[in-house]
Enzyme design. Structure first.
Site, PDB file in Angstrom:
ATOM      1  N   GLU A 124     -31.891   7.784 -37.234  1.00  0.00           N
ATOM      2  CA  GLU A 124     -30.520   8.246 -37.486  1.00  0.00           C
ATOM      3  C   GLU A 124     -29.644   7.003 -37.509  1.00  0.00           C
ATOM      4  O   GLU A 124     -29.435   6.351 -36.491  1.00  0.00           O
ATOM      5  CB  GLU A 124     -30.090   9.202 -36.360  1.00  0.00           C
ATOM      6  CG  GLU A 124     -28.640   9.658 -36.467  1.00  0.00           C
ATOM      7  CD  GLU A 124     -28.185  10.447 -35.236  1.00  0.00           C
ATOM      8  OE1 GLU A 124     -28.992  11.185 -34.627  1.00  0.00           O
ATOM      9  OE2 GLU A 124     -26.995  10.300 -34.877  1.00  0.00           O
ATOM     10  N   ARG A 182     -21.068   4.081 -37.955  1.00  0.00           N
ATOM     11  CA  ARG A 182     -20.080   3.426 -37.092  1.00  0.00           C
ATOM     12  C   ARG A 182     -19.807   2.019 -37.581  1.00  0.00           C
ATOM     13  O   ARG A 182     -18.965   1.318 -37.029  1.00  0.00           O
ATOM     14  CB  ARG A 182     -20.606   3.349 -35.648  1.00  0.00           C
ATOM     15  CG  ARG A 182     -20.662   4.696 -35.003  1.00  0.00           C
ATOM     16  CD  ARG A 182     -21.203   4.609 -33.588  1.00  0.00           C
ATOM     17  NE  ARG A 182     -21.834   5.868 -33.277  1.00  0.00           N
ATOM     18  CZ  ARG A 182     -22.478   6.134 -32.167  1.00  0.00           C
ATOM     19  NH1 ARG A 182     -22.580   5.225 -31.224  1.00  0.00           N
ATOM     20  NH2 ARG A 182     -23.016   7.310 -31.981  1.00  0.00           N
ATOM     21  N   THR A 204     -23.095  10.080 -36.648  1.00  0.00           N
ATOM     22  CA  THR A 204     -21.657   9.843 -36.469  1.00  0.00           C
ATOM     23  C   THR A 204     -20.879  10.131 -37.755  1.00  0.00           C
ATOM     24  O   THR A 204     -19.966   9.393 -38.119  1.00  0.00           O
ATOM     25  CB  THR A 204     -21.370   8.397 -35.967  1.00  0.00           C
ATOM     26  OG1 THR A 204     -22.354   8.029 -35.004  1.00  0.00           O
ATOM     27  CG2 THR A 204     -20.006   8.318 -35.288  1.00  0.00           C
ATOM     28  N   LYS A 248     -27.122  19.324 -32.213  1.00  0.00           N
ATOM     29  CA  LYS A 248     -27.212  18.150 -31.336  1.00  0.00           C
ATOM     30  C   LYS A 248     -26.473  18.532 -30.050  1.00  0.00           C
ATOM     31  O   LYS A 248     -25.463  19.234 -30.105  1.00  0.00           O
ATOM     32  CB  LYS A 248     -26.513  16.984 -32.036  1.00  0.00           C
ATOM     33  CG  LYS A 248     -26.194  15.785 -31.164  1.00  0.00           C
ATOM     34  CD  LYS A 248     -25.718  14.634 -32.047  1.00  0.00           C
ATOM     35  CE  LYS A 248     -25.070  13.544 -31.203  1.00  0.00           C
ATOM     36  NZ  LYS A 248     -25.316  12.204 -31.742  1.00  0.00           N
TER      37      LYS A 248
HETATM   38  C1  3PG Z   1     -25.270   9.185 -30.151  1.00  0.00           C
HETATM   39  O1  3PG Z   1     -24.488   8.906 -31.015  1.00  0.00           O
HETATM   40  O2  3PG Z   1     -26.053  10.111 -30.266  1.00  0.00           O
HETATM   41  C2  3PG Z   1     -25.200   8.446 -28.873  1.00  0.00           C
HETATM   42  O3  3PG Z   1     -24.301   7.412 -28.918  1.00  0.00           O
HETATM   43  C3  3PG Z   1     -26.516   7.941 -28.441  1.00  0.00           C
HETATM   44  O4  3PG Z   1     -26.370   7.818 -27.093  1.00  0.00           O
HETATM   45  P1  3PG Z   1     -27.033   6.647 -26.240  1.00  0.00           P
HETATM   46  O5  3PG Z   1     -26.518   5.366 -26.824  1.00  0.00           O
HETATM   47  O6  3PG Z   1     -26.555   6.892 -24.837  1.00  0.00           O
HETATM   48  O7  3PG Z   1     -28.524   6.785 -26.384  1.00  0.00           O
END
Ligand code: 3PG
Length: 208
Positions: free
Chosen positions: A40, A44, A68, A128
């Site tokens: 994924e 960002r 995102t 999610k």
């Molecule tokens: C996401 O976008 O799913 C999270 O930022 C991932 O979370 P993590 O960096 O705590 O694994």
């Protein structure tokens, strides 16, 4: 292509922030060497689109999604770049409806029962759960999944080698997402062997 089946089989979905598109292919190789053929790539950074394009073109068998995703414009950009699925941090009705209407696979972010019901209302039963650890972890997911027996959750946020196993053993969990095996500094320092090691470790835990 049954995207959800592939996600379920993958068990672990690396959530990646790529700052420099030049890192996209070595990173994809590192994941694949570690046994992970899914990613994924988060919208960002400015490099997201080009990174999705490069990985999808070079490794057509790899399931690359966009994370995102906040707007309809980003959905279009992601799909054009080759993303096979869209992940959103929250439940944006406009983005969800747009994806459903256009047959684009979307996994919307949910953190409460109202979000889950918005997904169900749109015919979606894979969501999610974000931010997983901070929002209550596996116990919270088990509690909200009680009334929604057919919903599968992909938790992300605060997941790591210590707690990933406690999520994956539950039937309501389709897969776990996380950035622990692809941390920004590992990518920036080109520690691709370490990324491969962390992927293998994650898959070993997932198999337990
Ligand atoms: C996401 O976008 O799913 C999270 O930022 C991932 O979370 P993590 O960096 O705590 O694994």
């Amino acid at each position: 292509m049954d995207i959800f089946k592939l996600i379920e089989e993958a068990r672990i979905v690396p959530v990646i922030v790529i700052e420099d598109e030049k890192d996209a292919l070595p990173l994809a190789e590192a994941l694949r060497k570690g046994g992970i053929n899914i990613a994924e790539v988060t919208f960002r950074t400015d490099a997201a689109k080009a990174s999705i394009e490069k990985i999808s073109a070079t490794y057509p068998d790899m399931l690359v999604g966009a994370g995102t995703v906040l707007t309809i414009g980003q959905v279009d950009e992601a799909v054009k770049a080759g993303a096979k699925f869209i992940v959103t941090p929250g439940s944006n009705p406009k983005v969800i409806e747009y994806c459903v209407k256009n047959n684009i696979t979307i996994i919307p972010g949910c953190a409460n029962p109202s979000n889950v019901e918005l997904a169900l209302e749109n015919g979606l039963n894979v969501v999610k759960f974000f931010p997983a650890e901070q929002a209550g972890g596996i116990n919270y997911i088990k509690a909200i999944s009680a009334p929604y027996g057919n919903v599968r959750f992909m938790p992300t946020g605060g997941i790591n080698p210590q707690n990933v196993g406690s999520y994956l053993k539950e039937k309501c969990i389709i897969a776990c997402g996380g950035s622990w095996m692809v941390k920004k500094d590992l990518i920036a320092n080109k520690q691709f062997e370490e990324i491969t090691r962390l992927c293998k470790e994650a898959l070993d835990i997932a198999k337990e």
